[in-house]
Design a protein around this motif. Structure first.
Motif, PDB file in Angstrom:
ATOM      1  N   ILE A 419      60.862  -4.176  68.350  1.00 35.11           N
ATOM      2  CA  ILE A 419      60.719  -2.808  67.850  1.00 35.11           C
ATOM      3  C   ILE A 419      62.106  -2.211  67.664  1.00 35.11           C
ATOM      4  O   ILE A 419      62.898  -2.146  68.620  1.00 35.11           O
ATOM      5  CB  ILE A 419      59.908  -1.926  68.817  1.00 35.11           C
ATOM      6  CG1 ILE A 419      58.596  -2.610  69.210  1.00 35.11           C
ATOM      7  CG2 ILE A 419      59.671  -0.554  68.206  1.00 35.11           C
ATOM      8  CD1 ILE A 419      57.640  -2.817  68.075  1.00 35.11           C
ATOM      9  N   ALA A 420      62.416  -1.778  66.437  1.00 39.74           N
ATOM     10  CA  ALA A 420      63.666  -1.071  66.149  1.00 39.74           C
ATOM     11  C   ALA A 420      63.343   0.394  65.906  1.00 39.74           C
ATOM     12  O   ALA A 420      62.391   0.720  65.177  1.00 39.74           O
ATOM     13  CB  ALA A 420      64.362  -1.673  64.936  1.00 39.74           C
ATOM     14  N   ALA A 421      64.124   1.275  66.512  1.00 39.23           N
ATOM     15  CA  ALA A 421      63.850   2.712  66.409  1.00 39.23           C
ATOM     16  C   ALA A 421      65.116   3.471  66.055  1.00 39.23           C
ATOM     17  O   ALA A 421      66.214   3.145  66.559  1.00 39.23           O
ATOM     18  CB  ALA A 421      63.275   3.242  67.721  1.00 39.23           C
ATOM     19  N   LEU A 422      64.972   4.463  65.215  1.00 35.65           N
ATOM     20  CA  LEU A 422      66.050   5.383  64.865  1.00 35.65           C
ATOM     21  C   LEU A 422      65.518   6.795  65.078  1.00 35.65           C
ATOM     22  O   LEU A 422      64.512   7.189  64.477  1.00 35.65           O
ATOM     23  CB  LEU A 422      66.495   5.186  63.420  1.00 35.65           C
ATOM     24  CG  LEU A 422      67.717   5.981  62.970  1.00 35.65           C
ATOM     25  CD1 LEU A 422      68.968   5.514  63.723  1.00 35.65           C
ATOM     26  CD2 LEU A 422      67.933   5.838  61.464  1.00 35.65           C
ATOM     27  N   ILE A 423      66.185   7.557  65.946  1.00 28.28           N
ATOM     28  CA  ILE A 423      65.717   8.890  66.316  1.00 28.28           C
ATOM     29  C   ILE A 423      66.791   9.914  65.973  1.00 28.28           C
ATOM     30  O   ILE A 423      67.951   9.787  66.407  1.00 28.28           O
ATOM     31  CB  ILE A 423      65.393   8.965  67.820  1.00 28.28           C
ATOM     32  CG1 ILE A 423      64.341   7.918  68.191  1.00 28.28           C
ATOM     33  CG2 ILE A 423      64.904  10.353  68.196  1.00 28.28           C
ATOM     34  CD1 ILE A 423      64.088   7.802  69.669  1.00 28.28           C
ATOM     35  N   TRP A 424      66.404  10.916  65.206  1.00 23.67           N
ATOM     36  CA  TRP A 424      67.318  12.014  64.864  1.00 23.67           C
ATOM     37  C   TRP A 424      66.801  13.283  65.531  1.00 23.67           C
ATOM     38  O   TRP A 424      65.651  13.678  65.342  1.00 23.67           O
ATOM     39  CB  TRP A 424      67.386  12.209  63.355  1.00 23.67           C
ATOM     40  CG  TRP A 424      68.273  13.349  62.937  1.00 23.67           C
ATOM     41  CD1 TRP A 424      69.517  13.651  63.412  1.00 23.67           C
ATOM     42  CD2 TRP A 424      67.971  14.347  61.954  1.00 23.67           C
ATOM     43  NE1 TRP A 424      70.023  14.780  62.795  1.00 23.67           N
ATOM     44  CE2 TRP A 424      69.096  15.222  61.891  1.00 23.67           C
ATOM     45  CE3 TRP A 424      66.877  14.586  61.126  1.00 23.67           C
ATOM     46  CZ2 TRP A 424      69.126  16.312  61.032  1.00 23.67           C
ATOM     47  CZ3 TRP A 424      66.913  15.674  60.268  1.00 23.67           C
ATOM     48  CH2 TRP A 424      68.037  16.521  60.223  1.00 23.67           C
ATOM     49  N   GLN A 425      67.673  13.917  66.303  1.00 22.51           N
ATOM     50  CA  GLN A 425      67.351  15.170  66.990  1.00 22.51           C
ATOM     51  C   GLN A 425      68.293  16.243  66.461  1.00 22.51           C
ATOM     52  O   GLN A 425      69.404  16.408  66.953  1.00 22.51           O
ATOM     53  CB  GLN A 425      67.522  14.990  68.503  1.00 22.51           C
ATOM     54  CG  GLN A 425      67.159  16.206  69.331  1.00 22.51           C
ATOM     55  CD  GLN A 425      67.206  15.923  70.825  1.00 22.51           C
ATOM     56  OE1 GLN A 425      66.502  15.052  71.320  1.00 22.51           O
ATOM     57  NE2 GLN A 425      68.050  16.645  71.550  1.00 22.51           N
ATOM     58  N   PRO A 426      67.894  16.983  65.415  1.00 16.76           N
ATOM     59  CA  PRO A 426      68.816  17.955  64.806  1.00 16.76           C
ATOM     60  C   PRO A 426      69.182  19.082  65.758  1.00 16.76           C
ATOM     61  O   PRO A 426      70.321  19.567  65.746  1.00 16.76           O
ATOM     62  CB  PRO A 426      68.051  18.464  63.585  1.00 16.76           C
ATOM     63  CG  PRO A 426      66.607  18.203  63.899  1.00 16.76           C
ATOM     64  CD  PRO A 426      66.595  16.968  64.741  1.00 16.76           C
ATOM     65  N   ILE A 427      68.228  19.537  66.549  1.00 17.25           N
ATOM     66  CA  ILE A 427      68.460  20.563  67.566  1.00 17.25           C
ATOM     67  C   ILE A 427      67.639  20.185  68.791  1.00 17.25           C
ATOM     68  O   ILE A 427      66.777  19.293  68.735  1.00 17.25           O
ATOM     69  CB  ILE A 427      68.047  21.981  67.070  1.00 17.25           C
ATOM     70  CG1 ILE A 427      66.568  21.998  66.687  1.00 17.25           C
ATOM     71  CG2 ILE A 427      68.923  22.424  65.904  1.00 17.25           C
ATOM     72  CD1 ILE A 427      66.033  23.355  66.310  1.00 17.25           C
ATOM     73  N   ASP A 428      67.902  20.837  69.900  1.00 18.46           N
ATOM     74  CA  ASP A 428      67.120  20.572  71.103  1.00 18.46           C
ATOM     75  C   ASP A 428      65.643  20.870  70.853  1.00 18.46           C
ATOM     76  O   ASP A 428      65.301  21.810  70.130  1.00 18.46           O
ATOM     77  CB  ASP A 428      67.626  21.423  72.271  1.00 18.46           C
ATOM     78  CG  ASP A 428      68.989  20.977  72.759  1.00 18.46           C
ATOM     79  OD1 ASP A 428      69.388  19.841  72.432  1.00 18.46           O
ATOM     80  OD2 ASP A 428      69.671  21.760  73.448  1.00 18.46           O
TER      81      ASP A 428
END
Length: 467
Positions: A419-428
């Motif tokens: 499993i490959a994952a990419l997570i973007w968290q622009p703000i909290d």
């Protein structure tokens, strides 16, 4: 500058001046007839009179300036009652109210998923392919009634049903923490880590296949320095405790029970946070065993309701499972690994032992450090939020996930998954999660030609807001 009272003439002063004037006048009139000795005696008498009048004037002024005496028999006025404590409002993803030692914070969660699972050639399954769902909608609140007592209540809409999730009352005293209500049973690191703080969209395959769930019970934990000890006594899940789960013949299938325990050692070595843990669990199913138990797993994504691997319905009398955990966080780099074994004691036949585990590595390209505390991974704080001069937090992770449910005559299937994952968290409190998986199966649901070993690929995306 002298005040007006200091220059205002008083009665003694006027008398003194009149006497002095009269004395001087008399002295002038008699100066021609009295002797020098008589004149000196008269002057001395006038001076003495003037001194007496000055002392009388000073006493009068002092008496006028002093406050009036308070009668000793008069009642002393009571002090005013203290004003009610002000309510303070702070922001922690949502408003948190605090007043006089009590707090309340609203909680909520929104997760919307879209996913695609490829069809193996020769497998007709309408549960595969593209699908979208509202994965979770959760509302509730948590707070404290005093320094010692607290609470948490959450309702979740998932799978088109409303369920109680974390719903309990807590008591804290120093390192001790008790909880009574619906809660997790300390099963594994990946299970206890929140679904909005995990490194992939879904947890490890064994957590779902082995039927991990919240249950009603009493738990205790002790946390001091680098050590965390957890234990609890639990009944069943909320659905099994409801009358609607009794079946056509009734029976109140709510008499199962189990005991669970977990220990974590989490030292900090320089810049590296370590995590080492182990857990053990035992459960007697009682009358629930009459309905049978099945262990099965989806092809990773929750948007698919298909189970490509799984056992048949087994007559399980009791379960024993245990696991080990390891993890680390060092700057933007983090990793974790777990292994878990489940032994199912069947009413007839040998006791099969199933196994599941995973290993992963992750990295924050934007420099954040993955949050950790209380024996689990926690929320990561965005270093440079979008709209405040930054891009947000960008995290990537790669996980290998393994599940084997073949043992001692029970053929439930095997799964190897990357499993490959990419997570973007622009703000909290807001994340966008993109996952891709490569899954290989053995002893799975057979294809049209009878083949039970094949591969599928999955792609999933999630928007998640959590506060």
């Amino acid at each position: 500058m002298r005040s007006e009272a200091a220059v205002r003439p008083t009665l003694p002063t006027l008398l003194m001046l009149s006497a002095a004037t009269l004395g001087l006048s008399c002295g002038s009139a008699r100066a021609q007839t009295m002797s020098a000795d008589e004149a000196a005696a008269l002057r001395a008498e006038i001076a003495s009179l003037k001194a007496q009048l000055q002392r009388m004037e000073q006493k009068l002024e002092a008496a006028v300036a002093a406050p009036p005496p308070v009668a000793t028999s008069a009642p002393v006025p009571a002090e005013p009652a203290p004003a009610p404590a002000a309510t303070e409002i702070s922001w922690k993803g949502s408003p948190q109210l605090s007043s006089d030692g009590r707090t309340f914070k609203a909680k909520g969660r929104i997760q919307a998923d879209a996913g695609y699972v490829t069809h193996p050639n020769g497998l007709s399954d309408r549960g595969l392919g593209y699908a979208a769902e509202m994965r979770r909608i959760r509302l509730g609140g948590e707070g404290s009634l005093s320094k010692a007592f607290g609470y948490k209540l959450e309702l979740e809409l998932s799978d088109n049903a409303v369920d109680l999730v974390d719903t309990f009352v807590t008591w804290k005293n120093g390192p001790w923490h008790l909880a009574l209500g619906n809660q997790n049973q300390f099963q594994a690191l990946d299970e206890l880590t929140g679904d909005t703080t995990g490194s992939t969209m879904e947890r490890a395959a064994f957590t779902d296949a082995f039927n991990f769930e919240r249950r009603l019970g009493l738990s205790a934990q002790y946390e001091k320095a680098d050590w965390l000890l957890q234990a609890g006594l639990f009944a069943d899940d909320i659905d099994a405790l409801a009358n609607s789960a009794d079946g056509p013949d009734g029976g109140d299938e709510n008499n199962s029970y189990g005991v669970d325990g977990r220990v974590v050692y989490a030292p900090k070595l320089g810049r590296t946070q370590l995590h080492l843990g182990a857990s053990a669990h035992w459960r007697d199913l009682k009358r629930l065993s009459e309905a049978g138990t099945r262990y099965a797993q989806r092809p990773y994504l929750h948007t698919s309701n298909s189970r490509l691997i799984g056992t048949g319905v087994l007559d399980v009398r009791d379960e024993a499972h245990y696991g080990v955990e390891a993890a680390f966080v060092r700057g933007p780099l983090h990793g974790a690994a777990e292994a878990h074994w489940l032994e199912s004691d069947l009413a007839i036949g040998p006791t099969p032992r199933f196994f599941g585990g995973y290993a992963e590595l992750g990295y924050f390209f934007t420099g954040e450090t993955r949050g950790y505390g209380g024996g689990i991974f926690e929320r990561t704080k965005t270093a440079r939020p979008l709209g405040a001069g930054g891009f947000g937090a960008l995290q990537a992770s790669l996980r290998y996930d393994y599940l084997d449910m073949n043992d001692r005559g029970v053929v439930g299937g095997r799964q190897d998954a990357w499993i490959a994952a990419l997570i973007w968290q622009p703000i909290d409190y807001l994340r966008f999660n993109l996952n891709h998986g490569w899954l290989s199966y053995g002893d799975a649901v057979p294809l049209a030609n009878g083949d039970r070993s094949y591969r599928v690929r999955t792609t999933g995306a999630r928007m998640e807001l959590d506060f």
